[in-house]
Design a protein around this motif. Structure first.
Motif, short mmCIF file in Angstrom:
data_model
loop_
_atom_site.label_atom_id
_atom_site.label_comp_id
_atom_site.label_asym_id
_atom_site.label_seq_id
_atom_site.Cartn_x
_atom_site.Cartn_y
_atom_site.Cartn_z
N ARG A 288 -13.61 -8.99 49.64
CA ARG A 288 -15.03 -9.22 49.34
C ARG A 288 -15.17 -9.93 48.00
O ARG A 288 -14.51 -9.55 47.02
CB ARG A 288 -15.76 -7.87 49.32
CG ARG A 288 -17.24 -8.00 49.05
CD ARG A 288 -17.97 -6.70 49.30
NE ARG A 288 -19.37 -6.84 48.87
CZ ARG A 288 -20.31 -5.96 49.07
NH1 ARG A 288 -20.04 -4.84 49.72
NH2 ARG A 288 -21.54 -6.17 48.64
N ASP A 291 -21.28 -10.88 47.65
CA ASP A 291 -21.78 -10.48 48.96
C ASP A 291 -21.14 -11.25 50.12
O ASP A 291 -21.55 -11.11 51.27
CB ASP A 291 -23.31 -10.65 49.01
CG ASP A 291 -24.01 -9.40 48.47
OD1 ASP A 291 -23.30 -8.42 48.15
OD2 ASP A 291 -25.25 -9.41 48.38
N GLY A 293 -17.80 -11.89 52.38
CA GLY A 293 -16.56 -11.16 52.63
C GLY A 293 -15.95 -11.44 53.98
O GLY A 293 -16.51 -12.17 54.82
N ARG A 296 -14.04 -5.91 57.67
CA ARG A 296 -12.94 -4.95 57.46
C ARG A 296 -12.20 -4.62 58.76
O ARG A 296 -11.07 -4.12 58.74
CB ARG A 296 -13.46 -3.66 56.80
CG ARG A 296 -14.45 -2.93 57.58
CD ARG A 296 -15.11 -1.76 56.91
NE ARG A 296 -16.07 -1.21 57.84
CZ ARG A 296 -15.78 -0.38 58.82
NH1 ARG A 296 -14.55 0.04 58.97
NH2 ARG A 296 -16.73 0.04 59.64
N TYR A 305 -22.90 -9.59 53.01
CA TYR A 305 -23.33 -8.21 52.74
C TYR A 305 -24.78 -8.15 52.26
O TYR A 305 -25.27 -7.06 52.00
CB TYR A 305 -22.39 -7.58 51.71
CG TYR A 305 -21.05 -7.21 52.29
CD1 TYR A 305 -20.90 -6.05 53.07
CD2 TYR A 305 -19.94 -8.02 52.11
CE1 TYR A 305 -19.68 -5.72 53.64
CE2 TYR A 305 -18.71 -7.69 52.67
CZ TYR A 305 -18.60 -6.53 53.43
OH TYR A 305 -17.39 -6.20 54.00
#
Ligand code: FAD
Ligand code: NAP
Length: 339
Positions: A288, A291, A293, A296, A305
């Motif tokens: 990341r 914001d 990224g 995951r 984000y």
């Protein structure tokens, strides 16, 4: 100015990355006449036009100094029913997944593996959308497009669309053709494609004994919901890079160093590598920067984000591309359309 044009409109609700840039002008087209009117007026004012559907394959890197024309046409119909073989047609602005669900409700098979792909029917031919071993070219019957250079309507056959892996004539000639409606040839008997990823296993886990198109659709929806971020909760545009298709020799060199490389031999001797595996192997999964990224769970998906700009996401993508090239000698090509 045409009454339904708005000025300085935020495109945040119109792109699944949730990037907050503005369109100089914004309009919606509900039918062919509104498309023609918008293009004529933009032409008269020498304004470029950017056509969008669901905004799920866009990376917007700045304000758009153009008319952004949002396709909002609706309508889906059975065009020809020969019993076993049925041709259906949908307007460009129809949301894709509800269209797939509608076809399944009609008892038709062919689109089930393409369930839960965001976006619109009109954009689907742009990159020959595909998932779980099926691409729209496998069930494509034709489309009608407006030639933005001449204003004429033209019907395209399967061959004329020149579909490739996440590719088509329309993608290679951006801005030339505005797709108005698309036709698919579907069947009443199931020709199941279950050998891709975890589809067969998920059907078994769900206790499915008789495999139907609806059951495949439900299995694929459940896999996708587990694996992929929902753009309503976390901005993204799906896979950010295409899976690279490389020479057999390069694939072998990579395998010598990384015996676990995820690779799929192609009929022509080339090898498709899973871009997500390369990115994960290089350590980017979950990375990341502010914001912007890398998701995951799925490293092929870049995410916003909250306040990431398109330029930040693009810069992150370029760093990943450079790193993958340095490590593996593989060029990753961006999938979303950059504006
Ligand atoms: P937009 O993003 O609005 O536009 C994409 C491009 O098409 C732009 O260049 C635009 O100018 C052009 N365009 C749009 N409508 C028209 C039209 N009517 N005529 C001419 N040009 C037009 N893709 C896959 O292939 N397989 C997947 O499994 C898949 N999964 C996804 C999962 C997620 C969570 C997300 C966010 C995206 C995924 N995608 C997938 C990518 C995307 O959903 C598809 O490419 C979809 O077809 C884009 O449709 P759209 O209406 O959102 O197009
Ligand atoms: P996955 O099942 O983890 O597989 C990883 C990659 O390997 C996929 O991208 C797929 O390539 C390839 N693959 C898997 N099984 C294969 C097989 N039997 N033969 C050949 N290639 C195989 O992939 P995923 O990320 O969860 O995605 C599942 C499907 O949905 C894939 O088809 C993917 O393309 C599609 N999808 C696309 C987007 C997008 O934005 N374009 C987003 C989410 C999912 P292919 O990608 O070539 O199929």
């Amino acid at each position: 100015m045409t009454t339904n044009w708005q000025e300085r409109v935020s495109l945040k609700p119109y792109n699944t990355f949730g990037i907050d840039v503005r369109a100089r002008y914004f309009a919606q087209a509900h039918d062919d006449d509104e498309v023609r009117q918008a293009l004529a007026e933009a032409g008269a004012r020498q304004l470029p036009v950017l056509v969008i559907g669901g905004g799920s394959n866009l990376l917007l890197t700045g304000d758009i100094d153009a008319l952004v024309l949002h396709m909002a046409s609706r309508g889906r119909r059975l065009l020809c029913d020969e019993g076993e073989r049925v041709v259906v047609e949908a307007e460009a602005g129809e949301p894709w997944h509800p269209f797939v669900q509608w076809s399944l409700e009609q008892g038709l098979c062919g689109l089930e593996n393409l369930s839960l792909i965001p976006g619109t029917v009109g954009a689907a031919p742009m990159q020959n959308v595909g998932a779980y071993g099926v691409e729209i070219k496998d069930v494509f019957a034709g489309l009608t497009a407006l030639d933005r250079q001449t204003g004429e309507l033209r019907d395209f056959s399967l061959e004329e669309c020149d579909f490739g892996y996440r590719d088509s004539l329309f993608k290679r000639k951006p801005g030339r053709w505005l797709i108005l409606r698309v036709r698919f040839v579907l069947g009443r008997s199931l020709n199941a494609h279950l050998d891709y990823g975890p589809v067969r296993q998920r059907l078994a886990e769900q206790g499915v004994e008789t495999v139907t198109a609806k059951a495949i659709s439900a299995a694929i929806c459940s896999i996708r919901r587990e694996k992929l971020p929902d753009p309503a909760e976390l901005g993204n545009a799906g896979s950010f890079f295409k899976n690279p298709v490389v020479t057999g020799a390069l694939a072998e060199r990579i395998r010598a160093q990384y015996p676990n490389v995820v690779a799929y031999p192609q009929a022509d001797g080339q090898v498709k590598l899973a871009a997500g595996w390369l990115i994960e192997q290089a350590g980017w999964k979950g990375h990341r920067e502010g914001d912007a990224g890398v998701h995951r769970l799925q490293s092929l998906v870049l995410v916003n984000y909250g306040q990431a700009s398109g330029a930040q996401l693009h810069a992150l993508a370029q760093r990943i591309q450079a790193d993958i090239f340095e490590r593996f000698g593989v060029t990753l090509e961006m999938e979303p359309n950059l504006y």
